[in-house]
Design an enzyme around this catalytic site. Structure first.
Site, PDB file in Angstrom:
ATOM      1  N   SER A 291       0.845  -1.185   0.000  1.00  0.00           N
ATOM      2  CA  SER A 291       0.000   0.000   0.000  1.00  0.00           C
ATOM      3  C   SER A 291       0.882   1.237   0.000  1.00  0.00           C
ATOM      4  CB  SER A 291      -0.915   0.003   1.225  1.00  0.00           C
ATOM      5  OG  SER A 291      -0.142   0.344   2.361  1.00  0.00           O
ATOM      6  N   LYS A 292       0.240   2.380  -0.028  1.00  0.00           N
ATOM      7  CA  LYS A 292       0.915   3.675  -0.069  1.00  0.00           C
ATOM      8  C   LYS A 292       1.979   3.807   1.037  1.00  0.00           C
ATOM      9  CE  LYS A 292       1.101   7.454  -2.239  1.00  0.00           C
ATOM     10  NZ  LYS A 292       1.633   7.352  -3.550  1.00  0.00           N
ATOM     11  N   ARG A 293       1.707   3.164   2.169  1.00  0.00           N
ATOM     12  CA  ARG A 293       2.663   3.215   3.284  1.00  0.00           C
ATOM     13  C   ARG A 293       4.044   2.711   2.873  1.00  0.00           C
ATOM     14  NH1 ARG A 293       1.877  -0.614   6.824  1.00  0.00           N
ATOM     15  NH2 ARG A 293       0.273  -1.610   5.584  1.00  0.00           N
TER      16      ARG A 293
ATOM     17  N   GLY B 234       5.466   3.097   0.010  1.00  0.00           N
ATOM     18  CA  GLY B 234       6.113   3.904  -1.032  1.00  0.00           C
ATOM     19  C   GLY B 234       5.172   4.095  -2.197  1.00  0.00           C
TER      20      GLY B 234
END
Ligand code: GLU
Length: 468
Positions: free
Chosen positions: A238-240, A242
């Site tokens: 996920s966005k976490r 990168g």
């Protein structure tokens, strides 16, 4: 054997992310490997969440990845008539029925099920009522009540679902719109899709979809569910972790061939080979070698692979990928020996195209700006003499290939008694403004006589001014 027909059916509710790109790639590679066909379909039935911007972003990402399609793009939003026609067929054949149970009633059923620890299921109230298209009705499938539905998954093996666990799910909502599972199956049937590779987040949809195929008497495609891509902490990527969007990787300076090489390896292997060209992937890709365990996204590996691809890609083929990064720095590029030469001097020392463009800046600048500390160290009275000798030799030099340049420098080494290292540093600073760069023969060769001499003369003036 029938022609293999695969598809990629993204929902346009955001950009194309790493997982989606891998799904597209697997289907595309398999179609190309098998000389089959690859179809693009936009699943935009969720009008609230689907946007034109997402559709455009998906096209842009696929184009960058070099994933081309033989048919489509089809848009589900334009195919409602077809879905309605098939829903009617299912009703007429007794495989689907109208249901007028109110949302309150369904909520009640759900609560009772939850309270007794059971899975919420439709209880079949309208199943045998034979309702004739009443207002506000949904259409439900008449699912088998007993037995099992088996997904013969080409990656995971057989997955058995008890039909008692499934229910008469909705095919058409009360507003007349088809549900996701219905639309997918009708599309896959009418588009003659025979191989479906998708993320294993869809595994629970597959028995429902198989029920629709069976109800229509259609032959089943092969299904393969690929494990999700995970981040370094083994949670779903996920966005976490990168960047998620494929085009962000383009903008960071990854080559599309490096990117596809990396993402294909997040779930597929060929012995322990890591580096693959696009052609090799097409030649070697097979469904048998898709793994059962989740791939873990590792940006350092991607970076290392990118460096390898930058090194291995012919300079002429790299120009179009590098040009946007140079343009961003304000440099115009034209195809030809100059830019190819620039790339040749930097392709073994750049991990990304962005880094390569930054390292290449000195080639394009009219005046070189010198590293301050370096001028104190390398622009001395000795180097002034040296530079003047070099200017003289280069002015009379006929050939500027690396071998001839080496001879020019040899002569200066003989005349001054200095080692090449001592001579190279001030010359490097004069030519590039920096203390680290590609080899000076390569640089002079790429810059050419006029520019090289111009830079050496600029350095001479600089040193003379400093000395005075
Ligand atoms: N539209 C679905 C998605 O984006 C794909 C459905 C499928 O592959 O069957 O996840």
């Amino acid at each position: 054997m029938d022609t293999i027909i695969t598809r990629f059916p993204p929902s346009p509710t955001g950009f194309l992310h790493v997982g989606g790109a891998r799904t597209a790639l697997f289907n595309w590679l398999y179609a190309r490997h098998m000389n089959g066909r690859f179809i693009l379909r936009i699943e935009d039935t969720d009008t609230e969440r689907s946007t034109q911007a997402s559709v455009d972003a998906i096209f842009e990402a696929l184009e960058w990845l070099g994933i081309d399609w033989d048919e489509g793009p089809y848009f589900q939003s334009k195919r409602f008539d077809i879905y309605i026609e098939y829903i009617q067929k299912l009703i007429d054949s007794g495989n689907a029925y109208y249901c007028t149970c109110s949302p309150e009633k369904l909520e009640e059923m759900r609560k009772v099920a939850m309270a007794t620890g059971k899975k919420p299921k439709y209880d079949g109230t309208c199943r045998e009522k034979g309702l004739k298209n009443p207002d506000n009705a949904v259409v439900r499938i008449k699912a088998p009540l007993i037995g099992t539905t088996v997904v013969h998954d080409v990656i995971k093996g057989d997955i058995v679902f008890q039909n008692t666990e499934l229910d008469d799910f909705v095919l058409r909502r009360s507003d007349g719109t088809p549900t996701y599972n219905l639309a997918v199956v009708i599309d896959d049937i009418t588009m003659s899709i025979n191989t479906i590779i998708r993320g294993d987040d869809h595994v629970n949809n597959t028995p429902k979809q198989i029920m629709i195929y069976n109800a229509l008497g259609a032959s089943l495609p092969s299904f393969g569910h690929v494990p999700m891509v995970l981040g370094g902490d083994r949670t779903r990527l996920s966005k976490r972790h990168g960047a998620m969007s494929v085009t962000e990787y383009r903008d960071m300076g990854y080559l599309p061939d490096a990117f596809i090489n990396y993402i294909v390896r997040l779930g597929w292997s060929y012995g322990d080979q890591e580096f693959f060209t696009r052609e090799e992937l097409i030649e070697k890709f097979s469904l048998e070698n898709i793994g059962r365990s989740a791939g873990i996204f590792d940006i350092d590996k991607l970076l290392a692979l990118n460096a390898d691809h930058i090194k291995m890609t012919q300079p002429a083929k790299m120009i179009k990928h590098l040009a946007p990064f140079l343009n961003k720095l304000g440099f115009e590029t034209q195809e030809g020996p100059f830019i190819e030469g620039v790339i040749k001097t930097l392709n073994a020392r750049s991990k990304t195209l962005k880094e390569m463009a930054e390292s290449a800046a000195f080639y394009f600048q009219d005046t070189v700006s010198y590293d301050k500390d370096a001028t104190a160290k390398f622009f001395t009275s000795d180097s002034l003499k040296l530079m003047k000798m070099l200017i003289e030799s280069l002015e009379s030099a006929q050939l500027f290939d690396e071998k001839s340049l080496e001879n020019v420098f040899m002569k200066i080494m003989e005349a001054t008694g200095l080692k090449l290292g001592k001579i190279a540093q001030p010359v490097r600073l004069a030519l590039t403004g920096k203390t680290a760069s590609p080899g000076i023969f390569e640089i002079i060769n790429v810059l050419g006589k006029e520019k090289s001499l111009d830079r050496l003369k600029q350095a001479v003036s600089f040193i003379e001014e400093k000395m005075s």
